[in-house]
Design a protein around this motif. Sequence first.
Motif, PDB file in Angstrom:
ATOM      1  N   VAL A  30       0.824  -1.282   0.091  1.00  0.00           N
ATOM      2  CA  VAL A  30       0.060   0.167  -0.141  1.00  0.00           C
ATOM      3  C   VAL A  30       0.870   1.318   0.006  1.00  0.00           C
ATOM      4  O   VAL A  30       0.480   2.264  -0.671  1.00  0.00           O
ATOM      5  CB  VAL A  30      -1.054  -0.024   1.180  1.00  0.00           C
ATOM      6  N   GLU A  31       2.043   1.154   0.857  1.00  0.00           N
ATOM      7  CA  GLU A  31       2.756   2.454   0.965  1.00  0.00           C
ATOM      8  C   GLU A  31       3.429   2.487  -0.719  1.00  0.00           C
ATOM      9  O   GLU A  31       3.417   3.713  -1.068  1.00  0.00           O
ATOM     10  CB  GLU A  31       4.041   2.081   1.921  1.00  0.00           C
ATOM     11  N   ARG A  32       3.664   1.571  -1.262  1.00  0.00           N
ATOM     12  CA  ARG A  32       4.376   1.661  -2.501  1.00  0.00           C
ATOM     13  C   ARG A  32       3.324   2.370  -3.439  1.00  0.00           C
ATOM     14  O   ARG A  32       3.688   2.954  -4.590  1.00  0.00           O
ATOM     15  CB  ARG A  32       4.888   0.218  -2.930  1.00  0.00           C
ATOM     16  N   SER A  60      -6.124   3.409   5.812  1.00  0.00           N
ATOM     17  CA  SER A  60      -7.448   2.573   5.523  1.00  0.00           C
ATOM     18  C   SER A  60      -7.208   1.493   4.405  1.00  0.00           C
ATOM     19  O   SER A  60      -7.817   0.649   4.452  1.00  0.00           O
ATOM     20  CB  SER A  60      -8.458   3.907   4.735  1.00  0.00           C
ATOM     21  N   LEU A  61      -6.532   2.024   3.312  1.00  0.00           N
ATOM     22  CA  LEU A  61      -6.423   0.815   2.302  1.00  0.00           C
ATOM     23  C   LEU A  61      -5.519  -0.348   3.008  1.00  0.00           C
ATOM     24  O   LEU A  61      -5.835  -1.345   2.580  1.00  0.00           O
ATOM     25  CB  LEU A  61      -5.671   1.265   1.131  1.00  0.00           C
ATOM     26  N   THR A  62      -4.557  -0.145   3.641  1.00  0.00           N
ATOM     27  CA  THR A  62      -4.021  -1.296   4.603  1.00  0.00           C
ATOM     28  C   THR A  62      -5.001  -1.978   5.253  1.00  0.00           C
ATOM     29  O   THR A  62      -4.786  -3.427   5.275  1.00  0.00           O
ATOM     30  CB  THR A  62      -2.978  -0.739   5.505  1.00  0.00           C
ATOM     31  N   GLY A  63      -5.756  -1.450   6.054  1.00  0.00           N
ATOM     32  CA  GLY A  63      -6.774  -2.123   6.788  1.00  0.00           C
ATOM     33  C   GLY A  63      -7.823  -2.802   6.040  1.00  0.00           C
ATOM     34  O   GLY A  63      -8.224  -4.164   6.170  1.00  0.00           O
ATOM     35  N   PHE A  64      -8.044  -2.161   4.924  1.00  0.00           N
ATOM     36  CA  PHE A  64      -9.325  -2.764   3.986  1.00  0.00           C
ATOM     37  C   PHE A  64      -8.734  -4.232   3.405  1.00  0.00           C
ATOM     38  O   PHE A  64      -9.153  -5.104   3.407  1.00  0.00           O
ATOM     39  CB  PHE A  64      -9.730  -2.006   2.939  1.00  0.00           C
ATOM     40  N   LEU A  65      -7.390  -3.859   2.805  1.00  0.00           N
ATOM     41  CA  LEU A  65      -6.759  -4.923   2.099  1.00  0.00           C
ATOM     42  C   LEU A  65      -6.589  -6.500   3.199  1.00  0.00           C
ATOM     43  O   LEU A  65      -6.738  -7.187   2.819  1.00  0.00           O
ATOM     44  CB  LEU A  65      -5.722  -4.641   1.324  1.00  0.00           C
ATOM     45  N   THR A  66      -6.146  -5.935   4.250  1.00  0.00           N
ATOM     46  CA  THR A  66      -5.755  -7.041   5.185  1.00  0.00           C
ATOM     47  C   THR A  66      -7.086  -7.885   5.481  1.00  0.00           C
ATOM     48  O   THR A  66      -7.004  -9.051   5.461  1.00  0.00           O
ATOM     49  CB  THR A  66      -5.289  -6.346   6.636  1.00  0.00           C
ATOM     50  N   ALA A  67      -8.167  -7.183   5.753  1.00  0.00           N
ATOM     51  CA  ALA A  67      -9.447  -8.060   5.740  1.00  0.00           C
ATOM     52  C   ALA A  67      -9.782  -8.722   4.460  1.00  0.00           C
ATOM     53  O   ALA A  67     -10.290 -10.097   4.566  1.00  0.00           O
ATOM     54  CB  ALA A  67     -10.550  -7.135   6.424  1.00  0.00           C
ATOM     55  N   TRP A  68      -9.666  -7.989   3.466  1.00  0.00           N
ATOM     56  CA  TRP A  68     -10.167  -8.390   2.272  1.00  0.00           C
ATOM     57  C   TRP A  68      -9.439  -9.928   1.828  1.00  0.00           C
ATOM     58  O   TRP A  68      -9.808 -10.691   1.230  1.00  0.00           O
ATOM     59  CB  TRP A  68     -10.243  -7.358   1.156  1.00  0.00           C
ATOM     60  N   LEU A  69      -8.109  -9.735   2.054  1.00  0.00           N
ATOM     61  CA  LEU A  69      -7.229 -10.867   1.960  1.00  0.00           C
ATOM     62  C   LEU A  69      -7.423 -11.985   2.750  1.00  0.00           C
ATOM     63  O   LEU A  69      -6.606 -13.098   2.634  1.00  0.00           O
ATOM     64  CB  LEU A  69      -5.589 -10.314   1.756  1.00  0.00           C
ATOM     65  N   PRO A  72      -7.030  -9.982   9.662  1.00  0.00           N
ATOM     66  CA  PRO A  72      -8.081  -9.751  10.939  1.00  0.00           C
ATOM     67  C   PRO A  72      -9.037  -8.561  10.254  1.00  0.00           C
ATOM     68  O   PRO A  72      -8.732  -7.844   9.385  1.00  0.00           O
ATOM     69  CB  PRO A  72      -7.044  -8.786  11.776  1.00  0.00           C
ATOM     70  N   ARG A  73     -10.385  -8.750  10.633  1.00  0.00           N
ATOM     71  CA  ARG A  73     -11.396  -7.842   9.917  1.00  0.00           C
ATOM     72  C   ARG A  73     -11.563  -6.465  10.718  1.00  0.00           C
ATOM     73  O   ARG A  73     -12.690  -6.124  10.612  1.00  0.00           O
ATOM     74  CB  ARG A  73     -12.694  -8.741  10.024  1.00  0.00           C
ATOM     75  N   THR A  74     -10.688  -6.007  11.426  1.00  0.00           N
ATOM     76  CA  THR A  74     -10.801  -4.713  12.079  1.00  0.00           C
ATOM     77  C   THR A  74     -11.302  -3.563  11.403  1.00  0.00           C
ATOM     78  O   THR A  74     -12.472  -3.004  11.829  1.00  0.00           O
ATOM     79  CB  THR A  74      -9.368  -4.251  12.664  1.00  0.00           C
ATOM     80  N   TRP A  75     -11.149  -3.490   9.984  1.00  0.00           N
ATOM     81  CA  TRP A  75     -11.510  -2.548   9.267  1.00  0.00           C
ATOM     82  C   TRP A  75     -12.600  -2.600   9.028  1.00  0.00           C
ATOM     83  O   TRP A  75     -13.720  -1.572   9.091  1.00  0.00           O
ATOM     84  CB  TRP A  75     -10.863  -2.449   7.886  1.00  0.00           C
ATOM     85  N   PHE A  76     -13.623  -3.942   8.581  1.00  0.00           N
ATOM     86  CA  PHE A  76     -14.881  -3.843   8.479  1.00  0.00           C
ATOM     87  C   PHE A  76     -15.693  -3.747   9.836  1.00  0.00           C
ATOM     88  O   PHE A  76     -16.716  -3.225   9.836  1.00  0.00           O
ATOM     89  CB  PHE A  76     -15.128  -5.286   7.791  1.00  0.00           C
ATOM     90  N   GLU A  77     -15.078  -4.288  10.942  1.00  0.00           N
ATOM     91  CA  GLU A  77     -15.750  -4.087  12.251  1.00  0.00           C
ATOM     92  C   GLU A  77     -15.964  -2.569  12.568  1.00  0.00           C
ATOM     93  O   GLU A  77     -16.817  -2.305  13.160  1.00  0.00           O
ATOM     94  CB  GLU A  77     -14.694  -4.875  13.160  1.00  0.00           C
ATOM     95  N   ALA A  78     -14.921  -1.587  12.197  1.00  0.00           N
ATOM     96  CA  ALA A  78     -15.260  -0.388  12.361  1.00  0.00           C
ATOM     97  C   ALA A  78     -16.067   0.394  11.495  1.00  0.00           C
ATOM     98  O   ALA A  78     -16.608   1.456  11.636  1.00  0.00           O
ATOM     99  CB  ALA A  78     -13.946   0.246  12.458  1.00  0.00           C
ATOM    100  N   ARG A  79     -16.603  -0.447  10.475  1.00  0.00           N
ATOM    101  CA  ARG A  79     -17.484   0.090   9.432  1.00  0.00           C
ATOM    102  C   ARG A  79     -18.618  -0.926   9.323  1.00  0.00           C
ATOM    103  O   ARG A  79     -18.455  -1.209   8.190  1.00  0.00           O
ATOM    104  CB  ARG A  79     -16.642   0.781   8.157  1.00  0.00           C
ATOM    105  N   PRO A  80     -19.419  -1.078  10.148  1.00  0.00           N
ATOM    106  CA  PRO A  80     -20.068  -2.225  10.102  1.00  0.00           C
ATOM    107  C   PRO A  80     -21.105  -2.477   8.819  1.00  0.00           C
ATOM    108  O   PRO A  80     -21.079  -3.523   8.096  1.00  0.00           O
ATOM    109  CB  PRO A  80     -21.132  -2.121  11.329  1.00  0.00           C
TER     110      PRO A  80
END
Length: 141
Positions: A30-32, A60-69, A72-80
């Motif tokens: 994501v940084e790249r 945000s994109l790191t959190g989304f991709l972490t869950a999507w891949l 941990p689903r933290t990104w989706f849990e914070a945005r139900p």
Amino acid sequence: MTQDMTAAGEARALSPYERFGHEAGVRAIVERFYDLMEHEPMYAELRAMHDVDLSPMRSSLTGFLTAWLGGPRTWFEARPSVCIMSMHRTMSISPESAGQWVHAMSRAMAEGEIEPRLGAQLQDAFLRMATAMTNVPRDEN
Ligand code: HEM
């Protein structure tokens, strides 16, 4: 490496998240991706759609991709109730900006040495998502 052994000694397929190298691996891609968007003129249209400060997007994109891949689903849990496709419906996305997104992400994955087969599968998935997000015609100039 695409599999691991369970405690019972059985082979277990690794999730894409694990194959990326967990959160640190996802973050590096994501940084790249945002560095490319920030510095390469070929992504200027895509860059212009984003806020001056890209740091919230990097997280945000790191959190989304972490869950999507599969991590941990933290990104989706914070945005139900959030749907990534609906979220982009409020933006004007041209075929050019969609193409720039996929191009920059594919480059980031290739430079990050993501396994080529996984990289190709994800590139395909991103292309389908970005095409579905496109909602304004090709730029005329
Ligand atoms: C089709 C090409 C795409 C364009 C032009 C685009 C553009 C944008 C823009 C302008 C933002 C808001 C940035 C800001 O507020 O500064 C954003 C946010 C975001 N986009 Fe995209 N995007 C695209 C594709 C994608 C794809 C394919 C994904 C997922 C794989 C994605 C994931 C996200 C995420 C997670 C956020 C942050 C949401 C938030 O925390 O509010 N985008 N995108």
